[in-house]
Each structure stands twice: as C-alpha cells, then as structure tokens.
Write an enzyme that holds these catalytic residues in place. Sequence first.
Site, mmCIF file in Angstrom:
data_model
loop_
_atom_site.group_PDB
_atom_site.id
_atom_site.type_symbol
_atom_site.label_atom_id
_atom_site.label_comp_id
_atom_site.label_asym_id
_atom_site.label_seq_id
_atom_site.Cartn_x
_atom_site.Cartn_y
_atom_site.Cartn_z
ATOM 1 N N ASP A 2 0.836 -1.203 0.000
ATOM 2 C CA ASP A 2 0.000 0.000 0.000
ATOM 3 C C ASP A 2 0.877 1.262 0.000
ATOM 4 O OD1 ASP A 2 -2.519 1.142 -0.055
ATOM 5 O OD2 ASP A 2 -2.794 1.094 2.116
ATOM 6 N N HIS A 10 -4.955 2.805 -6.799
ATOM 7 C CA HIS A 10 -6.109 2.468 -5.967
ATOM 8 C C HIS A 10 -7.377 2.281 -6.803
ATOM 9 C CE1 HIS A 10 -3.786 3.129 -2.298
ATOM 10 N NE2 HIS A 10 -4.795 2.583 -1.641
ATOM 11 N N HIS A 58 -7.134 -1.150 -8.034
ATOM 12 C CA HIS A 58 -7.507 -2.013 -6.901
ATOM 13 C C HIS A 58 -9.030 -2.103 -6.786
ATOM 14 C CE1 HIS A 58 -9.166 -2.093 -2.815
ATOM 15 N NE2 HIS A 58 -8.270 -3.037 -2.551
ATOM 16 N N HIS A 63 -5.863 -5.863 0.504
ATOM 17 C CA HIS A 63 -5.785 -4.498 -0.027
ATOM 18 C C HIS A 63 -4.394 -4.089 -0.527
ATOM 19 C CE1 HIS A 63 -6.833 -0.184 -0.309
ATOM 20 N NE2 HIS A 63 -5.632 0.004 0.187
HETATM 21 ZN ZN LIG Z 1 -4.589 1.832 0.306
#
Ligand SMILES: [Zn+2]
Length: 372
Positions: free
Chosen positions: A181, A264, A267, A280
Amino acid sequence: MELCSMSEGGVRNVILPSRYVQGAGVLGQLGAFVKQYGERPYVISGRTSFSKVRARVQASLLSAGIPLVGYDDTVSECTHAKISEALSKAEALDCDVVIGCGGGKAVDTAKAVAEKLHLPVITVPTQCATNADGMADAVVFSEDHKFVEDLWLSRAPVLVLVDTEVVARAPPQYIVQGMGDALAAAFEKPAYAATQRAKKASPLATNAALEVNMRCFSTLMTHGLQAKKDVEAGRITDSVEAVVEAIKLQSGFGFGGGGCAAAHAIHNGLTMVPGLARKHGEIVAFGVIVQMVLEKRPLGEIERVMRWCKSLGLPIRLSDLGRLDRSQLVRAAEKACDPGDSMASMPFEVTPKMVLDAVSEADRLGEALFES
Ligand SMILES: [Zn+2]
C-alpha cells in the site's frame, strides 16, 4: 514595475498528526500522553487487537492516574451503525479523549467518533497493513464490506503511538501488505499533485508532503526485504523501524486521506472480479505496476519495482492475484475508470481500454520476469 510574478492559484494544504511516537515499548508511555489531553479515556478497538494490548494499555493509564472509563472492543467493520453505537457509549460515559486501537477499521471508527464528539483522538496501531492511524479520514463500509463513503475529518489524530514490539510481532504478511500500500505513495501522490496543479484546484500538495512520499519509496526499496526477513525471524532491527515509519508516517504524510490515483482505482476495479484472493495492500501493489505502465515509465524502472514486489511475495502477475474470472476484467477496467473514483486524479485521461491493455502488459512483464 512588477515586483513578483503571479502565483498559479490554488491553496496548499496539509493535514498531519500533532505527534508521532514510534519505538519498542512506547505503549508504556500511553498514560502520560493521554493525560495531556484528558482524564476520561475511552478505547475503541477490535476484539483480537485489544486482547493483545489491553493489559499494557490499562496498566499505563492506571499508572498515570487516569483509568479507562470504558471500551468497545467489538469493531469488525467501520460502518455508520458501528460509529453511532460507539459514539453513544462514549458520550454516555462522558469520555474526554478517544483511543483507537487496532487495524484500519478500529482506528477509522475511533477517528469518526472523536470527530463527531469534538474530542481529541489517539491511535495505537496493532499491525502494519495500513496507514489509517495518521490520516484525517475514515473509510465507511457496509456490513458486507462494500465501500460506502470516505468521511473527511477536520483534523488528524493528536498522537499516533506505534509500539514496534506490538506491530512487528503481528504476522509478517501485515507488514508486506503495508509495504504494498505504501509503495503507491511515490506514484499516486505525484500524479494527484500534478492533476490538482493543472486544474489550479485546491488543495494543492505541499512540496514537503511530496518529498516525504518519495523518501518512503527509497526506504521501501532499501529496507523492505530485510524488514520482512527480520519480522519473520522475530527481530526488531533498524530496517524494521525504517519500514514501519515509511508505512505509518511517510506514506500518507500530508494528504489527509486524499492523494490516490490509478493504483487504488485499479484495486477498486479488481475487487469486483470473482476469484480475487489477495488483501488491499497486495492488490494496490499490482495496481502500482499497472499505473507505471499507463504512465509509460521506462522499462527498467518498472522492472525494478516488479523485482522488489516479487522478492516480497507481492503479486506481479494476474495469476498471483488468485484464480481470477478473467472475463470480468472488462468490468473491472470500467469500474476503475468510474468518474467518482481516483482514476480521475491522473493527469491524463485514462479509458477502460487503456486500463485493460496496461493490465495485460503488466501481466506479460510479470510472466517474463518469472521465466528469466
Ligand atoms: Zn490503500
């Protein structure tokens, strides 16, 4: 006579925690810190995380003469219902400082409660998969973990207390997810900053925030693999401390919740694909590679990041993400380009077709790296 040239417009804005404390054993100082803000502390936590630190939290508060007035250790999701419930309990007990303890869901719930009660919030992370502890936002989900909204908060926590003895003793996959992340910071924040600048839209990123995000990247590249090995071996080393700081402080530094871009969004698109079996931060890491392809970065730069991901066990191929139903990748690409999603923060227009092509290209590069 013109004395100075005009500014390009827009307001620079930065939201930071007031204090950040990190080190082995710092949880013992919690009581002394809490005392600076109130006398009636209330903890909001998840059950497993609170069970790990409850004795130390209570002992530290007690020794400072400010015992807990109560706690809610039932957070399993940050929902609007959970926020209201925790808020009522905290209010009924007349608490004056909120302590969020655990992973992202617990600290986000605590931050949202504190915001509504106009109280200071202190965060005590129990693992390293998230940087939510220092951020001025709370991501709200539904009971079945569907994204509902991101609540933008007026301030960040007054203290982020990161006890490395606690976070580095959590299962090693957490720090790897956190690194995945955090990797996005060095790519998404500059993209977001460039877009805001081009639109002359506030908030503009500060150069300070961008510098710290870049430092985060170099820390991950230098210390990431060693930190993972050290955590697996149960050692708290300089590499572990450096990576914990990169995740907890540097990756979200100064952005107050904003600052995401393509990684993101990709994602978010991929979460719609049946068979996805990664967390995540792992999915975001793959999203970073796709973003680099979209940005037409030099191959050497992309491969460096891919090699680093591979060494940590972060996904670099579609097959690494799970047994994906690949017929659904078109929908994922469309979702990633939803105008309400962070793809809109890219400094150039990105179409679903471009996403789909970049995903295939990233996958092809990943396969090639495994064969070489
Ligand atoms: Zn994140």
